[in-house]
Design a protein around this motif. Structure first.
Motif, short mmCIF file in Angstrom:
data_model
loop_
_atom_site.label_atom_id
_atom_site.label_comp_id
_atom_site.label_asym_id
_atom_site.label_seq_id
_atom_site.Cartn_x
_atom_site.Cartn_y
_atom_site.Cartn_z
N GLU A 101 0.81 -1.22 0.00
CA GLU A 101 0.00 0.00 0.00
C GLU A 101 0.84 1.27 0.00
O GLU A 101 0.29 2.37 -0.14
CB GLU A 101 -0.94 0.02 1.22
CG GLU A 101 -2.00 -1.04 1.21
CD GLU A 101 -1.47 -2.43 1.58
OE1 GLU A 101 -2.00 -3.41 1.07
OE2 GLU A 101 -0.49 -2.51 2.35
N LYS A 143 3.33 3.93 -1.54
CA LYS A 143 3.81 4.40 -2.83
C LYS A 143 5.14 5.13 -2.69
O LYS A 143 6.05 4.97 -3.51
CB LYS A 143 2.78 5.33 -3.47
CG LYS A 143 3.18 5.80 -4.86
CD LYS A 143 2.07 6.60 -5.51
CE LYS A 143 2.45 7.00 -6.93
NZ LYS A 143 1.35 7.74 -7.61
N SER A 144 5.27 5.96 -1.67
CA SER A 144 6.52 6.68 -1.45
C SER A 144 6.65 7.01 0.04
O SER A 144 5.67 7.02 0.78
CB SER A 144 6.57 7.99 -2.27
OG SER A 144 5.57 8.89 -1.85
N THR A 186 3.14 8.22 1.66
CA THR A 186 2.11 8.44 0.64
C THR A 186 1.63 7.07 0.18
O THR A 186 2.41 6.26 -0.30
CB THR A 186 2.66 9.23 -0.56
OG1 THR A 186 3.14 10.51 -0.11
CG2 THR A 186 1.58 9.45 -1.61
N GLU A 187 0.35 6.84 0.37
CA GLU A 187 -0.18 5.51 0.05
C GLU A 187 -0.70 5.43 -1.39
O GLU A 187 -1.06 6.42 -1.99
CB GLU A 187 -1.32 5.16 1.02
CG GLU A 187 -0.85 4.97 2.45
CD GLU A 187 -1.93 4.36 3.32
OE1 GLU A 187 -1.58 3.70 4.30
OE2 GLU A 187 -3.13 4.52 3.01
N ARG A 188 -0.71 4.21 -1.88
CA ARG A 188 -1.33 3.94 -3.17
C ARG A 188 -2.85 3.92 -2.99
O ARG A 188 -3.35 3.36 -2.02
CB ARG A 188 -0.86 2.60 -3.73
CG ARG A 188 0.63 2.55 -4.03
CD ARG A 188 1.02 1.22 -4.62
NE ARG A 188 2.46 1.19 -4.90
CZ ARG A 188 3.00 1.65 -6.01
NH1 ARG A 188 2.22 2.16 -6.96
NH2 ARG A 188 4.31 1.59 -6.20
N ASP A 226 -3.95 0.19 -8.59
CA ASP A 226 -3.82 1.65 -8.53
C ASP A 226 -3.46 2.17 -9.91
O ASP A 226 -3.44 1.43 -10.90
CB ASP A 226 -2.80 2.07 -7.46
CG ASP A 226 -1.35 1.87 -7.90
OD1 ASP A 226 -1.10 1.13 -8.88
OD2 ASP A 226 -0.47 2.46 -7.26
N ASP A 243 -0.77 2.96 -11.17
CA ASP A 243 0.47 2.39 -11.72
C ASP A 243 0.31 0.92 -12.09
O ASP A 243 1.27 0.28 -12.53
CB ASP A 243 1.62 2.55 -10.73
CG ASP A 243 1.97 4.00 -10.46
OD1 ASP A 243 1.88 4.81 -11.41
OD2 ASP A 243 2.33 4.33 -9.32
N LYS A 274 -0.39 -1.41 -9.86
CA LYS A 274 -0.01 -2.21 -8.69
C LYS A 274 -1.24 -2.86 -8.10
O LYS A 274 -2.25 -2.20 -7.84
CB LYS A 274 0.66 -1.31 -7.64
CG LYS A 274 1.10 -2.02 -6.37
CD LYS A 274 2.38 -2.78 -6.59
CE LYS A 274 2.90 -3.33 -5.25
NZ LYS A 274 4.18 -4.05 -5.42
N LEU A 308 -3.57 -4.27 -5.32
CA LEU A 308 -3.77 -3.93 -3.92
C LEU A 308 -4.72 -4.93 -3.26
O LEU A 308 -5.59 -5.51 -3.92
CB LEU A 308 -4.34 -2.51 -3.80
CG LEU A 308 -3.53 -1.40 -4.48
CD1 LEU A 308 -4.30 -0.09 -4.42
CD2 LEU A 308 -2.17 -1.25 -3.82
#
Length: 207
Positions: free
Chosen positions: A44, A46-47, A63-65, A81, A83, A85, A87
């Protein structure tokens, strides 16, 4: 002291384990790079931004997806998401009103699809699903069982042309079952009634 911001869906225990902080450990002995890498392994996340504030504080912002679409494949439905990805559905308890994408390679092309849908906001409420055809292109399924067939090359331009036709010709108010946008300067419209001939428009090229 640790200040953590932004965690909503990522598992709290997984985040704590990824931090790997021992009470009383010297703050300068912590590897922020390794801590960041461990946090980034959580699906979950992202950064991550980590700041060391002397003498004894870490400020961590996650920062969550966020889910961008439902992905349907082999009879199962999950979340992806923007991108692509995958989840875990159980991590997102809120009600999600998202487009459905179908096809093995749909996650790899979700960014392209979302950009395309955003280019014609008036059509977004009518979009029911987006289907990858032959791992090459999209079919967009609209309300009232209308299918829009987009080309492999430059589907964004074709979708904008379709939006223009909807506005000018009120296509979605007509008794049609499909709109073929795969030829750049022609549009083939199939009526609902099987015995009726297809309608061909030759004025769809953008100027």
């Amino acid at each position: 002291q640790v200040t953590l911001r932004g965690r909503k869906h990522a598992d709290a225990a997984a985040v704590k384990a990824a931090l790997g902080i021992t009470q009383g450990a010297p703050i300068l002995a912590l590897s922020l790079t390794q801590m960041q890498a461990r946090l980034m392994e959580i699906a979950e996340v992202k950064s991550v931004s980590i700041t060391r504030i002397l003498p004894n504080e870490l400020s961590i912002t996650i920062t969550e997806r966020m889910p961008a679409a439902w992905w349907q494949q082999d009879g199962k439905q999950g979340l992806i998401d923007a991108d692509g990805k995958v989840l875990a559905r159980e991590k997102y308890s809120e009600k999600l009103s998202l487009p459905i994408v179908i096809g093995e390679d749909a996650p790899a092309h979700i960014g392209e699809l979302l950009t395309m849908l955003e280019s014609a906001p008036s059509l977004k409420p009518d979009v029911v699903a987006a289907v990858r055809v032959g791992n090459r292109r999209w079919n967009i399924e609209l309300a009232r069982e209308v299918v829009v067939m987009l080309p492999e090359e430059n589907p964004l331009a074709a979708w904008k042309r379709f939006a223009g036709l909807v506005e000018k010709e009120a296509l979605l108010a007509k008794a049609i079952r499909s709109v073929d946008m795969r030829v750049e300067d022609r549009v083939f419209i199939m009526p609902v009634e099987q015995q009726k001939n297809p309608i061909t428009l030759t004025t769809a090229r953008e100027t």
